[in-house]
Write an enzyme that holds these catalytic residues in place. Structure first.
Site, PDB file in Angstrom:
ATOM      1  N   ARG A  33       8.942  -3.043   1.111  1.00  9.12           N
ATOM      2  CA  ARG A  33       7.677  -3.070   0.398  1.00  9.12           C
ATOM      3  C   ARG A  33       7.308  -1.802   0.116  1.00  9.12           C
ATOM      4  O   ARG A  33       6.827  -1.166   1.207  1.00  9.12           O
ATOM      5  CB  ARG A  33       6.652  -3.982   0.995  1.00  9.12           C
ATOM      6  N   GLN A  57       7.659 -13.621  -4.279  1.00 10.98           N
ATOM      7  CA  GLN A  57       6.365 -14.509  -4.333  1.00 10.98           C
ATOM      8  C   GLN A  57       6.682 -15.638  -5.345  1.00 10.98           C
ATOM      9  O   GLN A  57       6.288 -16.869  -5.312  1.00 10.98           O
ATOM     10  CB  GLN A  57       5.089 -13.670  -4.881  1.00 10.98           C
ATOM     11  N   ASP A 114      -4.625 -13.771  -9.404  1.00  5.70           N
ATOM     12  CA  ASP A 114      -4.302 -12.755  -7.936  1.00  5.70           C
ATOM     13  C   ASP A 114      -5.727 -11.923  -8.089  1.00  5.70           C
ATOM     14  O   ASP A 114      -6.332 -11.947  -9.121  1.00  5.70           O
ATOM     15  CB  ASP A 114      -3.035 -12.224  -8.251  1.00  5.70           C
ATOM     16  N   CYS A 140      -1.163 -16.097  -4.880  1.00  2.68           N
ATOM     17  CA  CYS A 140      -0.097 -15.581  -3.978  1.00  2.68           C
ATOM     18  C   CYS A 140      -0.835 -15.291  -2.640  1.00  2.68           C
ATOM     19  O   CYS A 140      -0.206 -15.261  -1.478  1.00  2.68           O
ATOM     20  CB  CYS A 140       0.476 -14.503  -4.388  1.00  2.68           C
ATOM     21  N   ARG A 160       7.225 -19.460   1.169  1.00  2.00           N
ATOM     22  CA  ARG A 160       7.571 -17.996   1.174  1.00  2.00           C
ATOM     23  C   ARG A 160       8.781 -18.184   2.355  1.00  2.00           C
ATOM     24  O   ARG A 160       9.958 -17.675   2.130  1.00  2.00           O
ATOM     25  CB  ARG A 160       6.653 -16.861   1.615  1.00  2.00           C
TER      26      ARG A 160
HETATM   27  N1  NVA Z   1      -1.314  -7.786  -6.473  1.00  2.38           N
HETATM   28  C1  NVA Z   1      -1.356  -7.921  -4.874  1.00  2.38           C
HETATM   29  C2  NVA Z   1      -0.464  -8.911  -4.328  1.00  2.38           C
HETATM   30  C3  NVA Z   1      -0.622  -8.956  -2.769  1.00  2.38           C
HETATM   31  C4  NVA Z   1       0.291 -10.004  -2.151  1.00  2.38           C
HETATM   32  C5  NVA Z   1      -0.939  -6.563  -4.428  1.00  2.38           C
HETATM   33  O1  NVA Z   1      -0.053  -6.066  -4.879  1.00  2.38           O
HETATM   34  O2  NVA Z   1      -1.905  -6.099  -3.669  1.00  2.38           O
HETATM   35  N1   CP Z   2       1.432 -12.806  -0.992  1.00  8.26           N
HETATM   36  C1   CP Z   2       1.940 -12.039  -0.029  1.00  8.26           C
HETATM   37  O1   CP Z   2       2.870 -11.303  -0.287  1.00  8.26           O
HETATM   38  O2   CP Z   2       1.146 -12.066   1.074  1.00  8.26           O
HETATM   39  P1   CP Z   2       1.292 -10.523   1.933  1.00  8.26           P
HETATM   40  O3   CP Z   2       0.744  -9.506   1.432  1.00  8.26           O
HETATM   41  O4   CP Z   2       0.406 -10.940   3.369  1.00  8.26           O
HETATM   42  O5   CP Z   2       2.679 -10.452   2.454  1.00  8.26           O
END
Ligand code: NVA
Ligand code: CP
Length: 305
Positions: free
Chosen positions: A104, A134, A219, A259, A287
């Protein structure tokens, strides 16, 4: 043999994605029956998180354990990555020790640089550009609740962010129509929009986008890394809340997905996310099941099976 990776939904063929969603449903049914299935003893996932996470971390870690393996959580704060060790060097070292990697990160290019030096499958656990895992869970949820998603109409309301980009990829790969209601200046990736033009329509009016939709999704207005823009974004998106009036435009059987994490009173009203049309808790649970199917697909591929 070169490993397969999952950086965007385009890394798997539509038929592979269909199969994966079916497998995710099987994994869920087995889980419900309390049936163990642990085909990957001693397999290890390395998980690098440059950003916070609840769902992604827990679903991958629990998923690996349930499949008989284990996962190692790595954050830049307490690895050499945080002290400037190049991602390419990290990729070479990690992939010599673990069997699969989840990353990530901020820049999507970081994933591509990792992949260039990785000898094991790499999964995008969210970048600034995409969040493909997701969409596996979101599509699984729709299919479970309402049947095939092919030919259906999906409305995306709000920011043209990473999750939105993955919805665009999903529209192409799963063959549904996607209507985007996005304010000016917050559009998703232009190249993607062009490439998927036959599936995706860009509108400004959220009510028009939601009209007769089978699924309404949104989102947060400010994603991780955009904390400084929060004020400006709150103004830009003030007309883009998914609330009862907006949901009234959709088909009577339409469901709502998000999400998570969600900000009640911003992108979604509390009566929608906590209301009868919301399926966000199923989506979050999925998930786990869909990523177990993904891990199985990538690990079996890596074993040449
Ligand atoms: N668009 C959000 C998704 C979190 C799961 C972010 O990138 O913070
Ligand atoms: N939806 C999602 O990816 O959640 P987290 O940021 O908690 O992993």
């Amino acid at each position: 043999m070169k490993p397969r990776h999952f950086l965007t939904l385009f890394d798997l063929a539509p038929q592979e994605l269909e199969r994966l969603i079916r497998r995710a449903q099987e994994f869920k049914a087995m889980h419900r029956r309390g049936e163990g299935y642990a085909p990957f003893p001693h397999k290890i996932m390395g998980m690098i998180f440059e950003k916070s996470s609840t769902r992604t971390r827990v679903s991958f870690e629990a998923g690996m354990a349930q499949l008989g393996g284990s996962a190692i959580f790595l954050s830049p704060r307490d690895t050499q990555l945080g002290r400037g060790e190049p991602i390419e060097d990290t990729a070479r070292v990690l992939s010599s020790m673990v069997d699969i990697v989840m990353l990530r990160t901020f820049a999507h290019a970081t994933l591509e640089r990792f992949v260039a030096y990785s000898t094991v499958p790499v999964i995008n656990g969210l970048s600034d550009a995409h969040h493909p895992c997701q969409l596996l869970a979101s599509v699984q949820t729709f299919v479970e609740q309402r049947g095939p998603i092919q030919g259906k109409t999906v409305a995306w309301i709000g920011d043209g962010n990473n999750v939105c980009n993955s919805y665009i990829c999903a529209a192409r790969q799963f063959d549904f129509q996607l209507r985007l209601a996005v304010p000016e200046g917050y559009e998703p990736d232009g190249g993607l929009l062009q490439a998927c033009a036959s599936q995706v329509e860009l509108l400004r009016d959220p009510l028009a986008a939601a009209r007769d939709a089978d699924l309404v999704a949104t989102d947060v207005w400010a994603s991780m890394g955009q904390e400084q823009e929060q004020q400006r974004r709150r103004q830009a998106f003030s007309a883009y809340q998914v609330n009862v009036q907006l949901m009234a435009q959709a088909k009577p059987e339409a469901i709502f997905l998000h999400c998570l994490p969600a900000h009640r009173g911003e992108e979604v009203s509390a009566d929608v996310i906590d209301g009868p049309r919301s399926r966000v808790w199923d989506e979050a649970e999925n998930r786990l099941h869909s990523q177990k199917a993904l891990i199985e697909f990538l690990l079996l591929g890596a074993l040449g099976i």
